[in-house]
Write a protein that holds these residues in place. Structure first.
Motif, PDB file in Angstrom:
ATOM      1  N   PHE A 128      -1.166   4.452  -7.257  1.00  0.00           N
ATOM      2  CA  PHE A 128      -2.557   4.726  -7.628  1.00  0.00           C
ATOM      3  C   PHE A 128      -3.365   5.097  -6.382  1.00  0.00           C
ATOM      4  CE2 PHE A 128      -0.866   1.687 -10.737  1.00  0.00           C
ATOM      5  CZ  PHE A 128      -1.025   2.441 -11.903  1.00  0.00           C
ATOM      6  N   LYS A 129      -3.507   6.402  -6.178  1.00  0.00           N
ATOM      7  CA  LYS A 129      -4.089   6.900  -4.933  1.00  0.00           C
ATOM      8  C   LYS A 129      -5.535   6.456  -4.728  1.00  0.00           C
ATOM      9  CE  LYS A 129      -1.084  10.909  -4.382  1.00  0.00           C
ATOM     10  NZ  LYS A 129      -0.996  12.384  -4.203  1.00  0.00           N
ATOM     11  N   LYS A 130      -6.298   6.380  -5.805  1.00  0.00           N
ATOM     12  CA  LYS A 130      -7.690   5.961  -5.656  1.00  0.00           C
ATOM     13  C   LYS A 130      -7.784   4.518  -5.174  1.00  0.00           C
ATOM     14  CE  LYS A 130      -9.940   9.147  -8.885  1.00  0.00           C
ATOM     15  NZ  LYS A 130     -10.789   9.271 -10.109  1.00  0.00           N
ATOM     16  N   MET A 131      -6.889   3.681  -5.656  1.00  0.00           N
ATOM     17  CA  MET A 131      -6.857   2.286  -5.219  1.00  0.00           C
ATOM     18  C   MET A 131      -6.488   2.209  -3.738  1.00  0.00           C
ATOM     19  SD  MET A 131      -4.526  -0.865  -6.662  1.00  0.00           S
ATOM     20  CE  MET A 131      -5.044  -0.552  -8.371  1.00  0.00           C
TER      21      MET A 131
ATOM     22  N   ARG B 177       0.824  -1.216   0.000  1.00  0.00           N
ATOM     23  CA  ARG B 177       0.000   0.000   0.000  1.00  0.00           C
ATOM     24  C   ARG B 177       0.857   1.265   0.000  1.00  0.00           C
ATOM     25  NH1 ARG B 177      -3.515   2.125   4.763  1.00  0.00           N
ATOM     26  NH2 ARG B 177      -1.919   0.996   5.897  1.00  0.00           N
TER      27      ARG B 177
ATOM     28  N   GLU C   1      -6.938   4.574  -1.483  1.00  0.00           N
ATOM     29  CA  GLU C   1      -8.043   5.114  -0.683  1.00  0.00           C
ATOM     30  C   GLU C   1      -9.175   4.108  -0.526  1.00  0.00           C
ATOM     31  OE1 GLU C   1      -8.389   7.973   1.151  1.00  0.00           O
ATOM     32  OE2 GLU C   1      -6.232   7.973   0.764  1.00  0.00           O
ATOM     33  N   ARG C   2      -9.456   3.359  -1.579  1.00  0.00           N
ATOM     34  CA  ARG C   2     -10.501   2.323  -1.474  1.00  0.00           C
ATOM     35  C   ARG C   2     -10.105   1.274  -0.444  1.00  0.00           C
ATOM     36  NH1 ARG C   2     -10.913   2.769  -7.159  1.00  0.00           N
ATOM     37  NH2 ARG C   2      -9.582   0.923  -7.438  1.00  0.00           N
ATOM     38  N   ARG C   3      -8.845   0.885  -0.476  1.00  0.00           N
ATOM     39  CA  ARG C   3      -8.382  -0.100   0.505  1.00  0.00           C
ATOM     40  C   ARG C   3      -8.391   0.485   1.912  1.00  0.00           C
ATOM     41  NH1 ARG C   3      -8.660  -5.196   2.031  1.00  0.00           N
ATOM     42  NH2 ARG C   3      -7.104  -5.582   3.659  1.00  0.00           N
ATOM     43  N   ASN C   4      -7.992   1.753   2.041  1.00  0.00           N
ATOM     44  CA  ASN C   4      -7.987   2.400   3.353  1.00  0.00           C
ATOM     45  C   ASN C   4      -9.383   2.428   3.970  1.00  0.00           C
ATOM     46  OD1 ASN C   4      -5.266   2.869   3.225  1.00  0.00           O
ATOM     47  ND2 ASN C   4      -5.440   5.044   2.702  1.00  0.00           N
ATOM     48  N   ASP C   5     -10.380   2.657   3.144  1.00  0.00           N
ATOM     49  CA  ASP C   5     -11.757   2.729   3.642  1.00  0.00           C
ATOM     50  C   ASP C   5     -12.150   1.427   4.330  1.00  0.00           C
ATOM     51  OD1 ASP C   5     -14.276   4.278   3.768  1.00  0.00           O
ATOM     52  OD2 ASP C   5     -15.054   2.590   2.605  1.00  0.00           O
TER      53      ASP C   5
END
Length: 276
Positions: A146-149, A141, A151-155
């Motif tokens: 790829f920041k969007k990827m 991570r 952020e999805r994982r962080n959520d």
């Protein structure tokens, strides 16, 4: 009778910030002893605070975060402590926090570790509730462009979708404030000293869960944490973090850790049922 002890591991700390942490813990009338385990090369912090409940121990060999706290935990066990607070030197909080957490622990004997809501000094929330980590969470991570990827994982990984607004079982709680049941530690053991720093709290939480203890996020009270991601600013700390991750995954499993999947799935099921 409830006996509460605590420990702070020191290493070249700023005196004013450290005094906030010490003062916060000593606000509670429940406290009988605070162990200051100083891993610094010199003992210049030995006069940081004058209180009969403080015991200062200089430990310049610097065996690490968990090993430092283990020195205090062994003394707390000898003293007959009921609960012990692992406290970071950059945390502070108001009077009454420890009392409310203690009351909740007294009413819930299956809880081995409890953590309150953690805020930055500007009152923004810190997302310190996490699922048990995969190698991607701890290693991949950080290097994913790829920041969007990310952020999805962080959520999901940091349980951001929960809102951090209700009591919930969380398998990986931050080491900045670990309020631990001593009887549980007698059963599972103390911090794994094979981990110098970063990840020792994850390992301890997992062993508590394996022994059928709950690790609980309790947002009805809050603390403040200055929180600087040292491992993101120093190559030395990055290296230590990587070594800790390798040790942890060698111990628990890398990609084929079925128990991690089972624990995370169960936690998410409980959270989703609470949110309905």
């Amino acid at each position: 009778m409830v006996i509460v002890t605590g420990s702070i591991v020191l290493y070249r700390n700023e005196r004013n910030i450290l005094l906030e942490a010490i003062g916060s813990f000593l606000l509670s009338g429940l406290v009988t002893k605070l162990y200051l385990i100083d891993n610094s090369p010199t003992d210049e912090l030995k006069d940081i605070a004058a209180d009969a409940r403080i015991e200062y121990i200089h430990n310049p060999s610097n065996p690490g975060f968990g090993a430092g706290h283990n020195i205090a935990l062994k003394l707390a066990i000898q003293q007959g402590a009921t609960y012990h607070l692992i406290l970071n030197p950059d945390v502070y909080y108001a009077e009454g926090v420890l009392e409310e957490l203690t009351d909740y622990l007294e009413k819930n004997a299956d809880i081995g570790n409890i953590m309150p809501k953690v805020l930055y000094p500007n009152n923004e929330i810190q997302r310190l509730c996490k699922l048990l980590p995969t190698p991607y969470d701890w290693i991949g991570r950080r290097f994913n462009p790829f920041k969007k990827m990310v952020e999805r994982r962080n959520d999901l990984f940091e349980l951001r979708f929960t809102g951090y607004d209700h009591i919930m079982d969380v398998p990986y709680l931050s080491g900045c404030f670990m309020y631990l049941r001593i009887s549980a530690l007698k059963e599972i053991g103390l911090f794994d000293e094979g981990i110098f720093m970063y990840g020792e709290e994850t390992d301890l939480c997992r062993r508590l869960i394996d022994a059928a203890y709950r690790t609980v996020f309790y947002p009805k009270v809050h603390i403040y944490h200055h929180f600087e991601k040292g491992s993101h600013k120093s190559w030395r700390l990055t290296k230590i973090g990587m070594q800790s991750a390798i040790y942890y995954f060698n111990k628990w499993g890398w990609f084929f850790d079925w128990k991690r999947r089972l624990i995370n799935k169960d936690i998410l099921r409980k959270i989703n049922s609470q949110n309905k």
